[in-house]
Write a protein that holds these residues in place. Structure first.
Motif, PDB file in Angstrom:
ATOM      1  N   LEU A 180       1.189   8.560   5.360  1.00 47.76           N
ATOM      2  CA  LEU A 180       2.236   7.548   5.230  1.00 47.76           C
ATOM      3  C   LEU A 180       3.290   7.940   4.188  1.00 47.76           C
ATOM      4  N   SER A 181       2.866   8.614   3.127  1.00 45.85           N
ATOM      5  CA  SER A 181       3.771   8.884   2.009  1.00 45.85           C
ATOM      6  C   SER A 181       4.624  10.131   2.273  1.00 45.85           C
ATOM      7  N   ASP A 195     -11.872   9.249   1.907  1.00 44.32           N
ATOM      8  CA  ASP A 195     -11.488   8.175   0.978  1.00 44.32           C
ATOM      9  C   ASP A 195     -10.270   7.371   1.421  1.00 44.32           C
ATOM     10  N   VAL A 249      -2.125   5.289   9.900  1.00 42.19           N
ATOM     11  CA  VAL A 249      -3.387   5.437  10.630  1.00 42.19           C
ATOM     12  C   VAL A 249      -3.812   4.111  11.266  1.00 42.19           C
ATOM     13  N   LEU A 250      -3.092   3.046  10.947  1.00 43.18           N
ATOM     14  CA  LEU A 250      -3.420   1.749  11.543  1.00 43.18           C
ATOM     15  C   LEU A 250      -2.682   1.542  12.860  1.00 43.18           C
ATOM     16  N   GLY A 295      -4.722  10.011   6.861  1.00 45.14           N
ATOM     17  CA  GLY A 295      -4.490   9.803   5.427  1.00 45.14           C
ATOM     18  C   GLY A 295      -4.679  11.114   4.681  1.00 45.14           C
ATOM     19  N   MET A 342       0.838  -1.230   0.000  1.00 42.64           N
ATOM     20  CA  MET A 342       0.000   0.000   0.000  1.00 42.64           C
ATOM     21  C   MET A 342       0.857   1.259   0.000  1.00 42.64           C
ATOM     22  N   PHE A 351      -8.824  -0.385   2.856  1.00 39.97           N
ATOM     23  CA  PHE A 351      -8.367  -1.487   3.704  1.00 39.97           C
ATOM     24  C   PHE A 351      -9.321  -2.674   3.700  1.00 39.97           C
ATOM     25  N   GLY A 355      -2.931  12.911   2.677  1.00 40.34           N
ATOM     26  CA  GLY A 355      -2.409  13.171   1.332  1.00 40.34           C
ATOM     27  C   GLY A 355      -1.527  14.403   1.327  1.00 40.34           C
ATOM     28  N   GLY A 409       3.221   8.786   9.542  1.00 35.20           N
ATOM     29  CA  GLY A 409       2.878   7.562  10.267  1.00 35.20           C
ATOM     30  C   GLY A 409       1.689   6.879   9.640  1.00 35.20           C
ATOM     31  N   ILE A 447      -2.309  13.038   9.372  1.00 33.08           N
ATOM     32  CA  ILE A 447      -1.416  11.873   9.466  1.00 33.08           C
ATOM     33  C   ILE A 447      -1.287  11.303   8.068  1.00 33.08           C
TER      34      ILE A 447
END
Ligand SMILES: C[S@@+](CC[C@H](N)C(=O)[O-])C[C@H]1O[C@@H](n2cnc3c(N)ncnc32)[C@H](O)[C@@H]1O
Length: 211
Positions: free
Chosen positions: A64-65, A102, A86-87, A43, A1, A107, A45, A84, A62
């Motif tokens: 991830l990329s 979105d 979100v999970l 998430g 992901m 998941f 973006g 980080g 928050i």
């Protein structure tokens, strides 16, 4: 992901252009009415939607990329962005509201439940949730390989969960659901190319009795 999104942000930059989703503006209006002071955006973006909130609310994103985070810091310097997942448990800070655009449909079931639980953990009692996700009325629903009920690998290497209204409500069981709805969303890419799809949204309140 994470590789999928990193590659897309690195190659395409501001994938969905700079205009926010009308749902972010709708969420902002609801948050205003409820005297919200702080908003969490899981998430986030590159900050297309956080920018709707950060002028008037303390806004925490928050993401991830790392490529998206670099763009977000430039596009929306008034928000605070954290690198980080979100999970994972998100942060120590409690917020008045969560806006999540979105991300939930990305998941499989166990992780969808974890995302909602993590957001509720960050939310103060009586706080508000505004989530959007793909709808089962969208044309991509049912395309490709079925991975779990309602979840399809609809493009090679890309899967999503397509929510019925009941399914979406069920993911927020235990909260007080204020409203749900669906709408056609138009995304405008950086080169002006338009794409439409159907999304669902849910507005809910965390029960005052929850911790
Ligand atoms: C469909 S995009 C939506 C972007 C953003 N919410 C917006 O409003 O423009 C999904 C976003 O979720 C991020 N993402 C995916 N999995 C994540 C995870 N486990 N933790 C944090 N962010 C994640 C992706 O990097 C991407 O930025």
């Amino acid at each position: 992901m994470s590789e999928y999104w990193s590659l897309r942000f690195a190659q395409e930059g501001m994938i969905w252009g700079s205009e926010p989703s009308p749902t972010a503006q709708a969420a902002r209006d609801i948050f205003r009415q409820h005297n919200v002071k702080s908003v969490l955006v899981p998430g986030a973006g590159y900050g297309r939607n956080t920018k709707v909130f950060s002028d008037e609310f303390k806004t925490l994103g928050i993401e991830l990329s790392e490529d998206a985070l670099k763009m977000a810091a430039e596009w929306d310097p008034k928000s605070h962005f954290i690198s980080g997942s979100v999970l994972d448990p998100i942060s120590e800070v409690q917020v008045d509201a969560v806006y999540c655009y979105d991300v939930l449909h990305l998941f499989l079931e166990e992780d969808r439940r974890r995302l909602v639980a993590n957001c509720l953990e960050q939310l103060r009692p009586d706080g508000l949730l505004y989530f959007t996700s793909f709808s089962d009325e969208d044309a991509n629903n049912g395309c490709g390989t079925l991975l779990e009920p309602g979840t399809y690998e609809y493009k090679e290497g890309k899967y999503a969960h397509f929510f019925s209204e009941e399914d979406l409500r069920q993911h927020f069981a235990g909260t007080k659901i204020i409203t749900t709805g669906s709408c056609v969303e138009t995304l405008c890419g950086p080169l002006g190319k338009k794409h439409q799809y159907i999304l669902r949204y849910i507005v809910a309140r965390k029960s005052a009795l929850s911790k």
